[in-house]
Design a protein around this motif. Sequence first.
Motif, mmCIF file in Angstrom:
data_model
loop_
_atom_site.group_PDB
_atom_site.id
_atom_site.type_symbol
_atom_site.label_atom_id
_atom_site.label_comp_id
_atom_site.label_asym_id
_atom_site.label_seq_id
_atom_site.Cartn_x
_atom_site.Cartn_y
_atom_site.Cartn_z
ATOM 1 N N LYS A 53 0.804 -1.230 0.000
ATOM 2 C CA LYS A 53 0.000 0.000 0.000
ATOM 3 C C LYS A 53 0.832 1.274 0.000
ATOM 4 C CE LYS A 53 -4.000 -1.968 2.335
ATOM 5 N NZ LYS A 53 -4.875 -1.862 3.510
ATOM 6 N N HIS A 54 2.143 1.161 0.119
ATOM 7 C CA HIS A 54 3.006 2.337 0.188
ATOM 8 C C HIS A 54 4.055 2.288 -0.922
ATOM 9 C CE1 HIS A 54 1.429 1.772 4.258
ATOM 10 N NE2 HIS A 54 1.524 3.093 4.381
ATOM 11 N N THR A 55 4.466 3.461 -1.376
ATOM 12 C CA THR A 55 5.518 3.562 -2.377
ATOM 13 C C THR A 55 6.821 3.917 -1.675
ATOM 14 O OG1 THR A 55 3.915 4.334 -4.004
ATOM 15 C CG2 THR A 55 6.246 4.774 -4.479
ATOM 16 N N PRO A 56 7.890 3.169 -1.943
ATOM 17 C CA PRO A 56 9.181 3.501 -1.317
ATOM 18 C C PRO A 56 9.642 4.910 -1.710
ATOM 19 C CG PRO A 56 9.251 1.292 -2.240
ATOM 20 C CD PRO A 56 7.971 1.929 -2.726
ATOM 21 N N VAL A 57 10.262 5.607 -0.755
ATOM 22 C CA VAL A 57 10.788 6.943 -1.035
ATOM 23 C C VAL A 57 11.955 6.836 -2.013
ATOM 24 C CG1 VAL A 57 10.049 7.946 1.155
ATOM 25 C CG2 VAL A 57 12.300 6.902 0.991
ATOM 26 N N PHE A 74 17.638 3.046 9.377
ATOM 27 C CA PHE A 74 16.443 3.323 10.174
ATOM 28 C C PHE A 74 16.673 4.241 11.356
ATOM 29 C CE2 PHE A 74 15.785 -0.711 8.020
ATOM 30 C CZ PHE A 74 14.831 -0.256 7.123
ATOM 31 N N GLY A 75 17.807 4.182 11.994
ATOM 32 C CA GLY A 75 18.098 5.089 13.095
ATOM 33 C C GLY A 75 18.406 6.501 12.634
ATOM 34 N N GLU A 76 18.623 6.680 11.334
ATOM 35 C CA GLU A 76 18.998 7.980 10.789
ATOM 36 C C GLU A 76 17.810 8.810 10.318
ATOM 37 O OE1 GLU A 76 21.639 7.013 7.596
ATOM 38 O OE2 GLU A 76 23.024 5.966 8.894
ATOM 39 N N VAL A 77 16.645 8.203 10.221
ATOM 40 C CA VAL A 77 15.472 8.912 9.721
ATOM 41 C C VAL A 77 14.977 9.852 10.814
ATOM 42 C CG1 VAL A 77 13.151 8.680 8.792
ATOM 43 C CG2 VAL A 77 14.879 6.986 8.212
ATOM 44 N N ARG A 78 15.066 11.135 10.546
ATOM 45 C CA ARG A 78 14.720 12.145 11.548
ATOM 46 C C ARG A 78 13.336 12.741 11.283
ATOM 47 N NH1 ARG A 78 18.577 10.167 13.965
ATOM 48 N NH2 ARG A 78 20.661 10.983 13.889
ATOM 49 N N GLY A 79 12.685 13.134 12.355
ATOM 50 C CA GLY A 79 11.404 13.823 12.227
ATOM 51 C C GLY A 79 10.280 12.930 11.752
ATOM 52 N N SER A 80 10.410 11.629 11.956
ATOM 53 C CA SER A 80 9.381 10.719 11.499
ATOM 54 C C SER A 80 9.246 9.583 12.503
ATOM 55 C CB SER A 80 9.765 10.165 10.127
ATOM 56 O OG SER A 80 8.754 9.322 9.642
ATOM 57 N N ASP A 81 8.092 9.010 12.572
ATOM 58 C CA ASP A 81 7.836 7.885 13.451
ATOM 59 C C ASP A 81 8.134 6.600 12.674
ATOM 60 O OD1 ASP A 81 6.873 6.073 15.276
ATOM 61 O OD2 ASP A 81 4.844 6.883 15.329
ATOM 62 N N TYR A 82 8.858 5.670 13.303
ATOM 63 C CA TYR A 82 9.209 4.427 12.620
ATOM 64 C C TYR A 82 7.985 3.714 12.070
ATOM 65 C CZ TYR A 82 7.530 1.885 16.705
ATOM 66 O OH TYR A 82 6.735 1.376 17.683
ATOM 67 N N LYS A 83 6.814 3.898 12.690
ATOM 68 C CA LYS A 83 5.583 3.241 12.232
ATOM 69 C C LYS A 83 5.213 3.685 10.827
ATOM 70 C CE LYS A 83 3.741 3.152 16.893
ATOM 71 N NZ LYS A 83 2.696 3.651 17.780
ATOM 72 N N GLU A 84 5.643 4.898 10.461
ATOM 73 C CA GLU A 84 5.307 5.455 9.153
ATOM 74 C C GLU A 84 6.214 4.928 8.044
ATOM 75 O OE1 GLU A 84 5.704 9.630 9.609
ATOM 76 O OE2 GLU A 84 4.182 9.738 11.180
ATOM 77 N N TYR A 85 7.441 4.533 8.388
ATOM 78 C CA TYR A 85 8.366 4.201 7.311
ATOM 79 C C TYR A 85 8.922 2.781 7.325
ATOM 80 C CZ TYR A 85 12.052 5.400 10.698
ATOM 81 O OH TYR A 85 12.856 5.450 11.790
#
Length: 140
Positions: A14-18, A72-83
Amino acid sequence: MARFGFIEFYYSTKHTPVDKYKCDNANVLNLLKSLEAKGVETQAIDMADNPDPFKQYHKASSGPASEFRPVFGEVRGSDYKEYFGKTIPALCCYPKKGDRAPVEVFPRGDKKLGREYLIEEFLENYIGELEGRIESPEAR
């Protein structure tokens, strides 16, 4: 002999990779079938409707040694549930099925390459390594 006996792929239907962590999920699923034919057990897990992938996220982000640490630890300003497994698919590699944590996770930053080492690139290199193709770069 394969150094990874079990590989998990977390993705979403259901999601498109960034773009930064570009991943063609359909191609990855085909590459996993190629690995199965070479004796590596694989599992593809659709995270589309998983409201809280903390368990999977945690083992992927904290299991590997620092030089094999994923993005995954580098993604800032986002909740892990989203990505996790959604807008950023994840590939977790284990020496054998049942191990507590993966030893390598993709995508990840690679200092030798000077860029992100993406899922499809790793799988293509690893299949080449298993087939003994000399022209195939080592799947580090």
